[in-house]
Design a protein around this motif. Structure first.
Motif, PDB file in Angstrom:
ATOM      1  N   ALA A 154       3.963 -37.224 -14.351  1.00  0.00           N
ATOM      2  CA  ALA A 154       3.857 -36.267 -13.259  1.00  0.00           C
ATOM      3  C   ALA A 154       4.498 -36.815 -11.984  1.00  0.00           C
ATOM      4  N   ARG A 155       4.380 -38.149 -11.792  1.00  0.00           N
ATOM      5  CA  ARG A 155       4.847 -38.712 -10.518  1.00  0.00           C
ATOM      6  C   ARG A 155       6.364 -38.712 -10.403  1.00  0.00           C
ATOM      7  N   GLY A 156       7.041 -38.942 -11.559  1.00  0.00           N
ATOM      8  CA  GLY A 156       8.492 -39.017 -11.509  1.00  0.00           C
ATOM      9  C   GLY A 156       9.169 -37.663 -11.633  1.00  0.00           C
ATOM     10  N   ALA A 157       8.382 -36.590 -11.866  1.00  0.00           N
ATOM     11  CA  ALA A 157       8.976 -35.283 -12.123  1.00  0.00           C
ATOM     12  C   ALA A 157       9.727 -34.763 -10.903  1.00  0.00           C
ATOM     13  N   VAL A 158      10.866 -34.111 -11.148  1.00  0.00           N
ATOM     14  CA  VAL A 158      11.660 -33.542 -10.062  1.00  0.00           C
ATOM     15  C   VAL A 158      11.592 -32.025 -10.175  1.00  0.00           C
ATOM     16  N   ALA A 159      11.261 -31.364  -9.074  1.00  0.00           N
ATOM     17  CA  ALA A 159      11.147 -29.901  -9.090  1.00  0.00           C
ATOM     18  C   ALA A 159      12.521 -29.279  -9.283  1.00  0.00           C
ATOM     19  N   ARG A 160      12.557 -28.165 -10.010  1.00  0.00           N
ATOM     20  CA  ARG A 160      13.818 -27.456 -10.181  1.00  0.00           C
ATOM     21  C   ARG A 160      14.256 -26.895  -8.824  1.00  0.00           C
ATOM     22  N   PRO A 161      15.542 -27.095  -8.453  1.00  0.00           N
ATOM     23  CA  PRO A 161      15.952 -26.628  -7.124  1.00  0.00           C
ATOM     24  C   PRO A 161      15.931 -25.110  -7.059  1.00  0.00           C
ATOM     25  N   GLY A 162      15.600 -24.563  -5.880  1.00  0.00           N
ATOM     26  CA  GLY A 162      15.562 -23.113  -5.693  1.00  0.00           C
ATOM     27  C   GLY A 162      16.968 -22.531  -5.721  1.00  0.00           C
ATOM     28  N   ARG A 163      17.052 -21.201  -5.868  1.00  0.00           N
ATOM     29  CA  ARG A 163      18.370 -20.563  -5.948  1.00  0.00           C
ATOM     30  C   ARG A 163      18.904 -20.242  -4.562  1.00  0.00           C
ATOM     31  N   ALA A 164      17.994 -20.106  -3.580  1.00  0.00           N
ATOM     32  CA  ALA A 164      18.399 -19.641  -2.253  1.00  0.00           C
ATOM     33  C   ALA A 164      19.184 -20.725  -1.508  1.00  0.00           C
ATOM     34  N   ALA A 165      18.872 -22.012  -1.782  1.00  0.00           N
ATOM     35  CA  ALA A 165      19.440 -23.098  -0.978  1.00  0.00           C
ATOM     36  C   ALA A 165      20.975 -23.121  -0.964  1.00  0.00           C
ATOM     37  N   PRO A 166      21.667 -23.092  -2.136  1.00  0.00           N
ATOM     38  CA  PRO A 166      23.138 -23.160  -2.104  1.00  0.00           C
ATOM     39  C   PRO A 166      23.745 -21.985  -1.344  1.00  0.00           C
ATOM     40  N   LEU A 167      23.145 -20.804  -1.483  1.00  0.00           N
ATOM     41  CA  LEU A 167      23.663 -19.614  -0.815  1.00  0.00           C
ATOM     42  C   LEU A 167      23.603 -19.798   0.700  1.00  0.00           C
ATOM     43  N   LEU A 168      22.446 -20.281   1.173  1.00  0.00           N
ATOM     44  CA  LEU A 168      22.251 -20.495   2.601  1.00  0.00           C
ATOM     45  C   LEU A 168      23.279 -21.485   3.144  1.00  0.00           C
ATOM     46  N   VAL A 169      23.464 -22.603   2.399  1.00  0.00           N
ATOM     47  CA  VAL A 169      24.412 -23.632   2.819  1.00  0.00           C
ATOM     48  C   VAL A 169      25.812 -23.033   2.893  1.00  0.00           C
TER      49      VAL A 169
END
Lengths: 274, 280
Positions: free
Chosen positions: B2-17
């Protein structure tokens, strides 16, 4: 030589590497440490060579509590402890002669150290150390051009030049060819024996540990699980030591069947048929 | 795990950038008053063509040759000595700008500096960084103006200007290389009882040296161009002669000087490539 009382090591990220280890090692003793990966053996060795500081507990070397040492005292004490690492930890771009002579750095002044990089100081001594480990012809080679096994020999030659009272070898053979493993372990054992040095070795291979060391310490989850003579280490104890670690359990299976290639060099293990 | 798990990135972030970046581009385009018709329109091109025609043929008289050659040698010397000075300025400062040599990392695990000593070391680091930033943010040409004012006209202020600005650049780059070296050999050297100085000389510098050489050579290539411009503010070399030729409308001599710059820049690029292949 060493006295450990309730040693504990917690890293900055909160990982507990060593839970609670108490241990006494006498002068001239040969001790092998075995246990699954991640049990804290490497951290224990980094505490023993005074590279890391325990979070709690007392580490006493030759009657001296090391937490009370000054910077200079720490350096002086380190010169008496030689370390051989799993990865050779040499400086690849330097020639072999400089990596071997680095064993002198604890005793040399800054000026001598600098001058030796231009004109190596004790070329004869470096040559002798390399001859002892069987590669005298590599004196002037660039270190990163050597094979893994040869580099491990250079690391041993550096410890010979350092001439410490204790040799700590942290899995010295897990990165080399299995056929070399036996010869390197034997080399270290014989060298320490001749010069009456204390030898502590982490070993991945139970086979090598039981075959070459009179005292076996099993480490699991940062604690000492057992600390006994090799003939007391049976299949039940080993199964308990490695429980839940798939790869190492596999190693035990192979030992049972006598499949491990360098097993032939060792006497038959207790409880295993060959 | 659980500690090393990485959350799946959201879809909105690349669009905003993406939208943000497009807005930044549009704003910059507007702010810099880009005028493509003005650049490629009839009037601008005609003026350039008239001037280029006037440059030919280059003045190949003995006097012009000698002048261009003297200027070229001077510019070469400014770039070379300036770059060496930059290494001498940048190297010591880079040691101060390396945290792993001052207060953190494997060399400070066994015995951490006390709060007082640590504060002094952090302050040293901050001071080293600040000096490097100052050296670097002032452009060569401004340093050249300052030094012309201090030591007078000629190549010497050019050398100082290159040394100071490039010293700041190299100090920053060297510091990053020093913090990036493999700590495993350093740990092994420390375990033999070696002092921090010995660890620096036997473990850190040998690992860093190839990148040091590479960066220094690259900055030398940059500096030969900079040295050619330095003369515009009176700091010697080809630039000074070009400035005079432009002011006096000596177009044919100007062409000779431009050819000299081309030759010397090519020469330094080739030399640098040769040295890099041999040393790195």
């Amino acid at each position: 030589m060493y006295e450990l009382r309730g040693i504990r090591k917690v890293f900055a990220d909160g990982t507990v590497a060593v839970e609670d280890i108490s241990l006494i090692v006498g002068s001239g003793e040969h001790v092998a440490f075995i246990g699954p990966s991640g049990a804290g053996k490497t951290t224990l060795f980094r505490l023993l060579n005074l590279t890391l500081r325990p979070t709690a507990g007392a580490l006493i070397f030759e009657g001296q509590d090391v937490s009370a040492l000054s910077d200079a005292g720490l350096r002086r004490t380190r010169t008496r402890i030689g370390t051989i690492y799993q990865q050779q930890n040499l400086v690849g771009r330097l020639r072999v002669v400089h990596n071997v002579l680095a064993g002198y750095l604890g005793r040399w002044s800054a000026a001598t150290a600098l001058a030796s990089l231009v004109r190596p100081r004790d070329v004869a001594g470096a040559g002798r150390a390399l001859a002892q480990v069987g590669i005298p012809e590599k004196l002037w080679a660039r270190t990163d051009e050597l094979s893994g096994g040869q580099q491990q020999r250079v690391a041993i030659a550096r410890v010979l030049v350092q001439d410490p009272d204790v040799i700590l070898a942290d899995e010295p053979v897990s990165a080399v060819d299995p056929s070399l493993a036996v010869s390197i372990v034997t080399l270290l054992r014989d060298l320490s024996h001749e010069s009456r040095k204390t030898l502590l070795m982490n070993l991945h291979s139970v086979d090598l540990a039981l075959g070459h060391f009179p005292r076996i310490v099993g480490v699991r989850e940062g604690r000492v699980l057992f600390d006994v003579a090799p003939d007391k280490v049976g299949p039940e104890l080993l199964a308990e030591l490695y429980a839940g670690h798939r790869d190492e359990e596999l190693q035990l299976e192979q030992l049972r069947d006598g499949k491990v290639s360098f097993g032939a060099a060792c006497r038959p293990l207790p409880g295993f048929r060959k | 795990m659980a500690r090393g798990a990485v959350a799946r990135p959201g879809r909105a972030a690349p669009l905003l950038v993406g939208v943000g970046f497009a807005a930044l581009l549009a704003w910059s385009w507007h702010g810099t008053a880009v005028d493509l018709p003005g650049l490629f329109g009839g009037e601008g091109l005609r003026q350039v063509a008239t001037y280029v025609v006037k440059l030919f043929p280059p003045d190949l008289s003995a006097g012009a040759w000698r002048d261009a050659a003297t200027g070229a040698v001077e510019t070469f010397a400014i770039s070379l000595i300036g770059s060496l000075l930059a290494v001498c300025v940048g190297l010591p400062l880079s040691l101060l700008a390396t945290r792993t040599l001052l207060y953190r990392g494997i060399l400070f695990e066994a015995r951490r500096p006390g709060p007082g000593a640590r504060a002094v070391r952090v302050a040293l680091y901050a001071a080293g960084k600040a000096v490097l930033n100052l050296l670097r943010t002032i452009p060569e040409i401004v340093w050249a103006l300052i030094f012309v004012f201090m030591v007078g006209l000629g190549p010497f202020p050019g050398v100082l200007a290159l040394g100071f600005h490039t010293g700041g650049v190299l100090g920053k780059l060297f510091g990053e290389v020093l913090e990036d070296v493999d700590p495993a050999p350093l740990e092994a050297l420390q375990a033999t009882g070696a002092s921090r100085f010995a660890i620096l000389v036997y473990g850190v510098l040998p690992q860093a040296l190839p990148q040091f050489v590479s960066y220094a050579l690259y900055r030398w290539e940059v500096n030969i161009r900079a040295a050619a411009m330095m003369g515009f503010v009176g700091a010697g070399g080809l630039g000074q002669r070009i400035h005079i030729a432009i002011s006096l409308f000596q177009e044919h001599q100007l062409m000779t000087l431009i050819l000299a710059i081309y030759a010397i820049v090519t020469l330094v690029d080739a030399l640098s490539a040769f040295l890099r292949a041999r040393l790195v």
